[in-house]
Scaffold this motif. Structure first.
Motif, PDB file in Angstrom:
ATOM      1  N   GLN A 168      -1.057   3.784 -15.810  1.00 28.37           N
ATOM      2  CA  GLN A 168       0.380   4.066 -15.965  1.00 28.37           C
ATOM      3  C   GLN A 168       1.240   3.303 -14.966  1.00 28.37           C
ATOM      4  N   LYS A 169       0.774   3.275 -13.724  1.00 24.57           N
ATOM      5  CA  LYS A 169       1.617   2.686 -12.682  1.00 24.57           C
ATOM      6  C   LYS A 169       1.482   1.180 -12.620  1.00 24.57           C
ATOM      7  N   GLY A 170       0.392   0.680 -13.164  1.00 25.84           N
ATOM      8  CA  GLY A 170       0.212  -0.775 -13.190  1.00 25.84           C
ATOM      9  C   GLY A 170      -0.214  -1.349 -11.855  1.00 25.84           C
ATOM     10  N   ILE A 223       0.858  -1.190   0.000  1.00 28.27           N
ATOM     11  CA  ILE A 223       0.000   0.000   0.000  1.00 28.27           C
ATOM     12  C   ILE A 223       0.889   1.233   0.000  1.00 28.27           C
ATOM     13  N   SER A 224       0.780   1.972  -1.076  1.00 29.85           N
ATOM     14  CA  SER A 224       1.675   3.106  -1.287  1.00 29.85           C
ATOM     15  C   SER A 224       0.950   4.393  -0.893  1.00 29.85           C
ATOM     16  N   ALA A 225       0.913   4.643   0.428  1.00 32.35           N
ATOM     17  CA  ALA A 225       0.189   5.833   0.897  1.00 32.35           C
ATOM     18  C   ALA A 225       1.126   7.038   1.050  1.00 32.35           C
ATOM     19  N   ALA A 226       2.422   6.825   0.878  1.00 33.50           N
ATOM     20  CA  ALA A 226       3.367   7.935   1.062  1.00 33.50           C
ATOM     21  C   ALA A 226       3.223   8.966  -0.050  1.00 33.50           C
ATOM     22  N   ALA A 227       3.465  10.212   0.309  1.00 36.45           N
ATOM     23  CA  ALA A 227       3.527  11.277  -0.692  1.00 36.45           C
ATOM     24  C   ALA A 227       4.998  11.411  -1.072  1.00 36.45           C
ATOM     25  N   VAL A 228       5.393  10.586  -2.009  1.00 31.07           N
ATOM     26  CA  VAL A 228       6.805  10.520  -2.388  1.00 31.07           C
ATOM     27  C   VAL A 228       7.144  11.716  -3.270  1.00 31.07           C
ATOM     28  N   SER A 229       8.263  12.332  -2.985  1.00 28.57           N
ATOM     29  CA  SER A 229       8.666  13.465  -3.819  1.00 28.57           C
ATOM     30  C   SER A 229       8.981  12.956  -5.229  1.00 28.57           C
ATOM     31  N   ASP A 230       8.408  13.609  -6.216  1.00 27.06           N
ATOM     32  CA  ASP A 230       8.632  13.146  -7.589  1.00 27.06           C
ATOM     33  C   ASP A 230      10.028  13.523  -8.098  1.00 27.06           C
ATOM     34  N   TRP A 231      10.623  14.547  -7.479  1.00 22.47           N
ATOM     35  CA  TRP A 231      11.947  14.992  -7.942  1.00 22.47           C
ATOM     36  C   TRP A 231      12.955  15.082  -6.806  1.00 22.47           C
ATOM     37  N   ASN A 277      12.636  11.182  -9.333  1.00 25.81           N
ATOM     38  CA  ASN A 277      12.929  10.088  -8.415  1.00 25.81           C
ATOM     39  C   ASN A 277      12.403   8.790  -9.014  1.00 25.81           C
ATOM     40  N   PRO A 278      12.878   7.649  -8.519  1.00 29.47           N
ATOM     41  CA  PRO A 278      12.240   6.407  -8.951  1.00 29.47           C
ATOM     42  C   PRO A 278      10.790   6.419  -8.478  1.00 29.47           C
ATOM     43  N   ASP A 279       9.908   5.859  -9.278  1.00 21.15           N
ATOM     44  CA  ASP A 279       8.510   5.756  -8.854  1.00 21.15           C
ATOM     45  C   ASP A 279       8.341   4.416  -8.132  1.00 21.15           C
ATOM     46  N   ILE A 280       8.164   4.493  -6.827  1.00 23.80           N
ATOM     47  CA  ILE A 280       8.140   3.276  -6.004  1.00 23.80           C
ATOM     48  C   ILE A 280       6.931   2.407  -6.374  1.00 23.80           C
ATOM     49  N   LEU A 281       5.785   3.066  -6.483  1.00 28.37           N
ATOM     50  CA  LEU A 281       4.554   2.318  -6.785  1.00 28.37           C
ATOM     51  C   LEU A 281       4.682   1.573  -8.115  1.00 28.37           C
ATOM     52  N   GLN A 282       5.202   2.282  -9.106  1.00 28.41           N
ATOM     53  CA  GLN A 282       5.364   1.674 -10.428  1.00 28.41           C
ATOM     54  C   GLN A 282       6.389   0.530 -10.385  1.00 28.41           C
ATOM     55  N   ALA A 287      -3.331  11.763  -4.988  1.00 32.30           N
ATOM     56  CA  ALA A 287      -3.748  13.015  -4.348  1.00 32.30           C
ATOM     57  C   ALA A 287      -3.786  14.072  -5.444  1.00 32.30           C
ATOM     58  N   GLU A 288      -4.968  14.565  -5.735  1.00 36.81           N
ATOM     59  CA  GLU A 288      -5.118  15.451  -6.887  1.00 36.81           C
ATOM     60  C   GLU A 288      -5.763  16.769  -6.491  1.00 36.81           C
ATOM     61  N   THR A 289      -5.328  17.836  -7.144  1.00 36.06           N
ATOM     62  CA  THR A 289      -5.981  19.126  -6.889  1.00 36.06           C
ATOM     63  C   THR A 289      -7.034  19.408  -7.956  1.00 36.06           C
ATOM     64  N   VAL A 320      -1.678  -1.333  -4.078  1.00 32.32           N
ATOM     65  CA  VAL A 320      -2.642  -0.246  -3.906  1.00 32.32           C
ATOM     66  C   VAL A 320      -1.915   1.090  -3.890  1.00 32.32           C
ATOM     67  N   GLY A 321      -2.348   1.999  -4.756  1.00 34.17           N
ATOM     68  CA  GLY A 321      -1.729   3.326  -4.793  1.00 34.17           C
ATOM     69  C   GLY A 321      -2.714   4.405  -4.380  1.00 34.17           C
ATOM     70  N   PHE A 322      -2.191   5.584  -4.185  1.00 38.12           N
ATOM     71  CA  PHE A 322      -3.029   6.742  -3.889  1.00 38.12           C
ATOM     72  C   PHE A 322      -2.819   7.784  -4.980  1.00 38.12           C
ATOM     73  N   GLN A 343      -5.868   7.451 -14.915  1.00 36.08           N
ATOM     74  CA  GLN A 343      -4.596   7.420 -15.652  1.00 36.08           C
ATOM     75  C   GLN A 343      -3.503   6.755 -14.824  1.00 36.08           C
ATOM     76  N   LYS A 344      -3.496   7.083 -13.518  1.00 35.65           N
ATOM     77  CA  LYS A 344      -2.476   6.519 -12.637  1.00 35.65           C
ATOM     78  C   LYS A 344      -2.604   5.017 -12.517  1.00 35.65           C
ATOM     79  N   LEU A 345      -3.858   4.566 -12.464  1.00 37.88           N
ATOM     80  CA  LEU A 345      -4.120   3.133 -12.358  1.00 37.88           C
ATOM     81  C   LEU A 345      -3.441   2.403 -13.523  1.00 37.88           C
TER      82      LEU A 345
HETATM   83  O1  C5P Z   1       2.319  10.263  -9.581  1.00 39.20           O
HETATM   84  P1  C5P Z   1       1.879  10.584  -8.216  1.00 39.20           P
HETATM   85  O2  C5P Z   1       2.974  11.012  -7.290  1.00 39.20           O
HETATM   86  O3  C5P Z   1       0.732  11.547  -8.120  1.00 39.20           O
HETATM   87  O4  C5P Z   1       1.297   9.160  -7.690  1.00 39.20           O
HETATM   88  C1  C5P Z   1       0.769   8.950  -6.443  1.00 39.20           C
HETATM   89  C2  C5P Z   1       1.001   7.514  -6.030  1.00 39.20           C
HETATM   90  O5  C5P Z   1       2.265   7.077  -6.442  1.00 39.20           O
HETATM   91  C3  C5P Z   1       1.002   7.334  -4.521  1.00 39.20           C
HETATM   92  O6  C5P Z   1       0.518   6.047  -4.221  1.00 39.20           O
HETATM   93  C4  C5P Z   1       2.471   7.497  -4.187  1.00 39.20           C
HETATM   94  O7  C5P Z   1       2.778   6.840  -2.972  1.00 39.20           O
HETATM   95  C5  C5P Z   1       3.138   6.837  -5.362  1.00 39.20           C
HETATM   96  N1  C5P Z   1       4.448   7.367  -5.723  1.00 39.20           N
HETATM   97  C6  C5P Z   1       5.557   6.559  -5.584  1.00 39.20           C
HETATM   98  N2  C5P Z   1       6.794   7.026  -5.962  1.00 39.20           N
HETATM   99  C7  C5P Z   1       6.935   8.248  -6.470  1.00 39.20           C
HETATM  100  C8  C5P Z   1       5.824   9.085  -6.618  1.00 39.20           C
HETATM  101  C9  C5P Z   1       4.594   8.601  -6.222  1.00 39.20           C
HETATM  102  O8  C5P Z   1       5.422   5.443  -5.095  1.00 39.20           O
HETATM  103  N3  C5P Z   1       8.139   8.669  -6.811  1.00 39.20           N
END
Ligand code: C5P
Length: 402
Positions: free
Chosen positions: A341-343, A269-277, A303-308, A326-328, A322-324, A337-339
């Motif tokens: 793209q991230k698989g 379960i990927s609930a973290a708000a991971v920094s994209d950069w 950054n590497p995309d952990i969920l993907q 968070a959208e504005t 399971v991913g999250f 789209q995330k569902l």
């Molecule tokens: O692409 P975005 O950051 O909006 O995607 C949100 C989902 O992807 C969350 O579940 C978040 O934990 C995960 N994520 C991740 N690694 C990243 C960025 C986001 O696992 N670098």
């Protein structure tokens, strides 16, 4: 074999206090480890010595006792327990807890606790029915505290009615219902939570406003339903209750490493708000104004995309990912789209737009999506989202397993 569960029993002062000794004995027969704390009023009914003899553990009684604090502080005691039981919970203690008072050892422990708490009220029927007591109970329930009893019966004061504490055997059953999961450690979950921190120089970083509340509530709910949980968390964010493996990380790369080394698991379960950069170049020295022209130019790479990465991790992939999202804006489209793209298998979309107070707040409103279904969950507490998601995850895993 499940680990021995730890119960901290707070014994208030009432005629029902004597039942607490029998309650402890019965808990121990069921292999619970018990520590007892007496309120000052509790000490009028039973002695610390009798509680210590039955629990086999020392019984602190005073918040300001230097010996106790040096040995095992009230904060440690609050964190030690898997479950705190207040029995008997007097009208006075309930009122104190409802108002967040912390002026003695028992009330301070309660306020510092991160584990679940259950009250077993015991009082005269008129005190129980009093609006003030009822309001206090509603208040405590709204904070997530549980209650067992009271029940009807004759009372020590000669009256008959509601207010009698449950019998010890019934209280043990309730404790078991709360603590002992139906399916014991059949599944393993990895939950990421909180923000990540991407260092720029020794004192600066980029991060985000994630509080980790949602991730920790998901971890709590899974853990309380008997799942082995590894909680991989970013800095400065909410921690779940004691008992889980916790891996504390800073950057997205560290978080990925924490997740990878925790595999295999049944669910991720990927609930973290991971920094994209992250900054392309980390400066070993603190960046100085004098070294720049008027503006500071930093370059960031993804950054590497952990969920993907986990969703596409081949034979090591958890059965459920399971991913999250968070959208504005444009929640449904972006989540969908995330569902893809991230698989991942499920996405929980949430609107974090201005005014929603989702980032850092206690409430969330979820748009649940998978390949075939879409559900709009009503606005609810993050704790309730955790419960609902944990139930859904277990239903899925049990179904897969059968
Ligand atoms: O692409 P975005 O950051 O909006 O995607 C949100 C989902 O992807 C969350 O579940 C978040 O934990 C995960 N994520 C991740 N690694 C990243 C960025 C986001 O696992 N670098």
């Amino acid at each position: 074999m499940t680990a021995q569960k730890k119960i901290l029993l707070i014994i208030g002062g009432g005629i029902a206090s004597y039942k607490s000794l029998d309650f402890i004995r019965k808990l121990k027969e069921k292999n619970f480890e018990v520590k007892g704390v007496l309120t000052k009023a509790g000490e009028q009914f039973i002695t610390p010595l009798s509680v210590a003899s039955i629990t086999g553990n020392s019984v602190p009684t005073d918040l300001f006792d230097p010996d106790n604090e040096a040995h095992f502080s009230h904060i440690e005691l609050a964190r030690w327990a898997d479950l705190i039981v207040v029995a008997p919970a007097t009208a006075d203690f309930i009122a104190k807890a409802a108002n967040g008072l912390a002026n003695d050892l028992a009330s301070t422990i309660l306020l510092a606790a991160t584990s679940r708490v259950v009250f077993a009220p015991a009082m005269n029927v008129r005190m129980w029915e009093n609006q003030a007591t009822q309001d206090n109970i509603r208040q405590l329930e709204s904070y997530g505290y549980a209650f067992m009893g009271p029940t009807h019966g004759s009372m020590a004061c000669g009256e008959y009615g509601m207010g009698r504490m449950l019998e010890p055997l019934d209280m043990v059953s309730k404790v078991e219902q709360i603590l002992l999961p139906i399916i014991t450690s059949k599944f393993k979950a990895i939950v990421t939570s909180g923000p990540t921190r991407e260092a720029i120089d020794p004192v600066r970083y980029i991060s985000n406003l994630s509080s980790g509340k949602q991730g920790s509530e998901i971890a709590n709910a899974l853990y309380n339903k008997g799942v082995d949980v590894v909680f991989v968390t970013g800095p400065g964010s909410s921690l779940p209750q004691a008992g889980m493996e916790i891996i504390e990380v800073n950057s997205a790369e560290d978080m990925l490493e924490g997740v990878l080394k925790s595999l295999p698991a049944d669910v991720f379960i990927s609930a973290a708000a991971v920094s994209d950069w992250k900054a392309v170049a980390y400066s070993e020295q603190k960046l100085k104004k004098s070294d720049q022209d008027q503006n500071l130019h930093l370059t960031f790479v993804q950054n590497p995309d952990i969920l993907q990465t986990i969703s596409k991790s081949g034979k090591n992939r958890p059965k459920l990912v399971v991913g999250f999202a968070a959208e504005t804006n444009d929640l449904r489209n972006n989540s969908n789209q995330k569902l893809t793209q991230k698989g991942c298998d499920w996405i929980l979309g949430n609107d974090i737009g201005e005014g929603t107070n989702v980032m850092g707040g206690d409430y969330n409103q979820i748009l649940f999506l998978n390949q075939t279904a879409s559900e709009n969950w009503p606005r609810m507490t993050k704790k309730d989202v955790g419960e609902k998601l944990a139930d859904k995850i277990l239903a899925f895993l049990n179904d897969k397993g059968s």
